[in-house]
Design a protein around this motif. Structure first.
Motif, PDB file in Angstrom:
ATOM      1  N   THR A  14      15.171  41.042  12.970  1.00  0.00           N
ATOM      2  CA  THR A  14      13.968  41.717  12.491  1.00  0.00           C
ATOM      3  C   THR A  14      12.841  40.684  12.499  1.00  0.00           C
ATOM      4  O   THR A  14      13.081  39.491  12.710  1.00  0.00           O
ATOM      5  N   PRO A  15      11.598  41.110  12.267  1.00  0.00           N
ATOM      6  CA  PRO A  15      10.512  40.118  12.231  1.00  0.00           C
ATOM      7  C   PRO A  15      10.684  39.047  11.156  1.00  0.00           C
ATOM      8  O   PRO A  15      10.120  37.961  11.273  1.00  0.00           O
ATOM      9  N   ARG A  16      11.486  39.322  10.107  1.00  0.00           N
ATOM     10  CA  ARG A  16      11.593  38.383   8.991  1.00  0.00           C
ATOM     11  C   ARG A  16      12.900  37.605   8.952  1.00  0.00           C
ATOM     12  O   ARG A  16      12.963  36.540   8.315  1.00  0.00           O
ATOM     13  N   LEU A  17      13.951  38.132   9.579  1.00  0.00           N
ATOM     14  CA  LEU A  17      15.251  37.484   9.447  1.00  0.00           C
ATOM     15  C   LEU A  17      16.176  37.891  10.580  1.00  0.00           C
ATOM     16  O   LEU A  17      15.860  38.794  11.359  1.00  0.00           O
ATOM     17  N   SER A  18      17.315  37.222  10.644  1.00  0.00           N
ATOM     18  CA  SER A  18      18.360  37.568  11.599  1.00  0.00           C
ATOM     19  C   SER A  18      19.695  37.659  10.875  1.00  0.00           C
ATOM     20  O   SER A  18      19.975  36.865   9.967  1.00  0.00           O
ATOM     21  N   LEU A  19      20.502  38.639  11.254  1.00  0.00           N
ATOM     22  CA  LEU A  19      21.896  38.693  10.851  1.00  0.00           C
ATOM     23  C   LEU A  19      22.706  38.123  11.999  1.00  0.00           C
ATOM     24  O   LEU A  19      22.682  38.650  13.109  1.00  0.00           O
ATOM     25  N   MET A  20      23.449  37.053  11.728  1.00  0.00           N
ATOM     26  CA  MET A  20      24.200  36.356  12.750  1.00  0.00           C
ATOM     27  C   MET A  20      25.685  36.444  12.414  1.00  0.00           C
ATOM     28  O   MET A  20      26.087  36.247  11.261  1.00  0.00           O
ATOM     29  N   GLY A  21      26.517  36.754  13.434  1.00  0.00           N
ATOM     30  CA  GLY A  21      27.952  36.764  13.221  1.00  0.00           C
ATOM     31  C   GLY A  21      28.409  35.501  12.510  1.00  0.00           C
ATOM     32  O   GLY A  21      28.000  34.387  12.864  1.00  0.00           O
ATOM     33  N   ALA A  22      29.249  35.652  11.483  1.00  0.00           N
ATOM     34  CA  ALA A  22      29.587  34.547  10.577  1.00  0.00           C
ATOM     35  C   ALA A  22      30.584  33.583  11.214  1.00  0.00           C
ATOM     36  O   ALA A  22      31.784  33.602  10.925  1.00  0.00           O
ATOM     37  N   THR A  23      30.087  32.721  12.072  1.00  0.00           N
ATOM     38  CA  THR A  23      30.898  31.669  12.666  1.00  0.00           C
ATOM     39  C   THR A  23      31.193  30.604  11.607  1.00  0.00           C
ATOM     40  O   THR A  23      30.519  30.518  10.573  1.00  0.00           O
ATOM     41  N   ASP A  24      32.186  29.750  11.888  1.00  0.00           N
ATOM     42  CA  ASP A  24      32.487  28.676  10.945  1.00  0.00           C
ATOM     43  C   ASP A  24      31.295  27.739  10.777  1.00  0.00           C
ATOM     44  O   ASP A  24      31.052  27.230   9.675  1.00  0.00           O
ATOM     45  N   GLU A  25      30.556  27.509  11.845  1.00  0.00           N
ATOM     46  CA  GLU A  25      29.390  26.620  11.749  1.00  0.00           C
ATOM     47  C   GLU A  25      28.361  27.180  10.775  1.00  0.00           C
ATOM     48  O   GLU A  25      27.811  26.442   9.937  1.00  0.00           O
ATOM     49  N   LEU A  26      28.102  28.484  10.846  1.00  0.00           N
ATOM     50  CA  LEU A  26      27.135  29.083   9.927  1.00  0.00           C
ATOM     51  C   LEU A  26      27.679  29.137   8.502  1.00  0.00           C
ATOM     52  O   LEU A  26      26.927  28.942   7.539  1.00  0.00           O
ATOM     53  N   LEU A  27      28.970  29.397   8.352  1.00  0.00           N
ATOM     54  CA  LEU A  27      29.557  29.400   7.011  1.00  0.00           C
ATOM     55  C   LEU A  27      29.429  28.026   6.358  1.00  0.00           C
ATOM     56  O   LEU A  27      29.127  27.924   5.160  1.00  0.00           O
ATOM     57  N   GLU A  28      29.642  26.977   7.129  1.00  0.00           N
ATOM     58  CA  GLU A  28      29.502  25.630   6.584  1.00  0.00           C
ATOM     59  C   GLU A  28      28.061  25.352   6.173  1.00  0.00           C
ATOM     60  O   GLU A  28      27.804  24.720   5.143  1.00  0.00           O
ATOM     61  N   ARG A  29      27.115  25.839   6.964  1.00  0.00           N
ATOM     62  CA  ARG A  29      25.712  25.649   6.600  1.00  0.00           C
ATOM     63  C   ARG A  29      25.336  26.443   5.355  1.00  0.00           C
ATOM     64  O   ARG A  29      24.401  26.067   4.633  1.00  0.00           O
ATOM     65  N   LEU A  30      26.068  27.517   5.102  1.00  0.00           N
ATOM     66  CA  LEU A  30      25.780  28.353   3.938  1.00  0.00           C
ATOM     67  C   LEU A  30      26.426  27.824   2.659  1.00  0.00           C
ATOM     68  O   LEU A  30      26.071  28.249   1.554  1.00  0.00           O
ATOM     69  N   LEU A  31      27.367  26.888   2.785  1.00  0.00           N
ATOM     70  CA  LEU A  31      28.095  26.384   1.619  1.00  0.00           C
ATOM     71  C   LEU A  31      27.186  25.858   0.503  1.00  0.00           C
ATOM     72  O   LEU A  31      27.487  26.071  -0.676  1.00  0.00           O
ATOM     73  N   PRO A  32      26.085  25.162   0.783  1.00  0.00           N
ATOM     74  CA  PRO A  32      25.235  24.716  -0.327  1.00  0.00           C
ATOM     75  C   PRO A  32      24.719  25.865  -1.195  1.00  0.00           C
ATOM     76  O   PRO A  32      24.542  25.695  -2.404  1.00  0.00           O
ATOM     77  N   VAL A  33      24.486  27.026  -0.580  1.00  0.00           N
ATOM     78  CA  VAL A  33      24.049  28.186  -1.367  1.00  0.00           C
ATOM     79  C   VAL A  33      25.187  28.683  -2.245  1.00  0.00           C
ATOM     80  O   VAL A  33      25.004  29.007  -3.415  1.00  0.00           O
ATOM     81  N   VAL A  34      26.396  28.740  -1.677  1.00  0.00           N
ATOM     82  CA  VAL A  34      27.566  29.124  -2.470  1.00  0.00           C
ATOM     83  C   VAL A  34      27.788  28.120  -3.595  1.00  0.00           C
ATOM     84  O   VAL A  34      28.116  28.486  -4.725  1.00  0.00           O
TER      85      VAL A  34
END
Length: 234
Positions: A20-40
Motif C-alpha cells: 500500500t502507499p504506507r506499508l508492505s506486508l511481506m511473507g514472514a521469512t526468518d530474516e524478517l522475523l529476526e529483524r522484528l525481534l527487537p519489537v517482540v
C-alpha cells in the motif's frame, strides 16, 4: 512505495507480498522475523486492557517470549494445506518491521471464509497503520484469494481493533468468551462480506506472488469480476 523484495523463496507462501502507499506486508521469512525481534523484546502487551487470548507468548517475560513466538510462527508456516492454512506477514513501514498481520483459512475451498490477527509496535500505534494493514490483508483475501467473507474478533475493551472493524464496514456478528491471563472476558465478533468490502475497495493496493501460492493453499484461481473484484492473482 513498495518495499524491495528479497530473493524468491522456494516456498511460495513466503513470496506473497501486499503493498500500500504506507506499508508492505511481506511473507514472514526468518530474516524478517529476526529483524522484528527487537519489537517482540519490548513486550507488546504491557498493561490492561489485555488484547490477546490465552495462551499468548507476548504476555511472557524474558527470552522465553522470543522463543515461544518464533516456535509458534515456525509451526504455523509448516502446517499449511487445503484444510487449514495461516499466512504470516511482517508489516514493514518506512523500511522497518513494525508488527505482524496474519490471515487464516479453514476449509477455504468449501467455505471461502478467512479470519485475521495482528499486532503492532506500541511506538507506532494510533497513526492509522492498524487500519492500513487490515485493508491490505483484506485486499489479499478478497481480490487475490477470492474470499466470500472475512471475520474478526476482539475483546470488548480492545477499542482499537473493534474500531478498525467498524470503520472498514464489518457488521457485528455476536459475542463469545475466552480467557486472557487466566480470566474470562467477552469477545465481540465481526463479519465482512465480499459485497460490503467491494463497496469500499481500494485501487492503490498491489499484490505480488499470489498465483504461485494458490496450489499450496488448495485454492483455484479466482474467477474474474466476482462481486466487484478483479480476482487477479498476481
Amino acid at each position: 512505495m513498495p518495499t524491495t523484495a528479497p530473493p524468491p523463496s522456494p516456498y511460495p507462501p513466503l513470496n506473497v507480498r501486499v503493498h500500500t502507499p504506507r506499508l508492505s506486508l511481506m511473507g514472514a521469512t526468518d530474516e524478517l522475523l529476526e529483524r522484528l525481534l527487537p519489537v517482540v523484546r519490548k513486550g507488546v502487551a504491557t498493561g490492561p486492557p489485555w488484547p490477546f487470548d490465552d495462551p499468548m507468548s507476548l504476555y511472557e517475560d524474558g527470552p522465553e517470549r522470543e522463543w515461544s513466538w518464533l516456535r509458534s510462527v515456525w509451526r504455523g508456516r509448516g502446517r499449511v494445506g487445503a484444510d487449514l492454512w495461516r499466512l504470516y506477514f511482517v508489516v514493514v513501514a518506512d523500511g522497518e518491521p513494525v508488527g505482524m498481520q496474519d490471515l487464516t483459512g479453514t476449509d477455504f475451498a468449501l467455505y471461502g471464509t478467512v479470519s485475521t490477527f495482528s499486532w503492532l509496535d506500541p511506538d507506532v500505534r494510533g497513526g492509522g497503520l492498524g487500519k492500513e494493514m487490515r485493508q491490505a490483508v483484506l485486499h489479499l483475501a478478497f481480490d487475490g484469494l477470492g474470499a466470500r467473507e472475512a471475520g474478526s474478533d476482539a475483546f470488548f475493551d480492545n477499542h482499537a481493533s473493534n474500531g478498525v472493524s467498524e470503520a472498514l464496514g464489518y457488521a457485528p456478528n455476536g459475542v463469545t468468551w475466552d480467557t486472557r491471563r487466566g480470566e474470562p472476558a467477552e469477545i465481540r465478533r465481526w463479519r465482512l462480506t465480499r459485497e460490503r468490502w467491494a463497496e469500499r475497495r481500494r485501487g492503490d493496493i498491489e499484490l505480488a506472488g499470489v498465483r504461485d501460492c494458490l496450489p499450496v493453499l488448495g485454492i483455484d484461481p479466482p474467477a474474474p469480476d466476482r462481486a466487484g473484484g478483479s480476482g487477479a492473482a498476481r
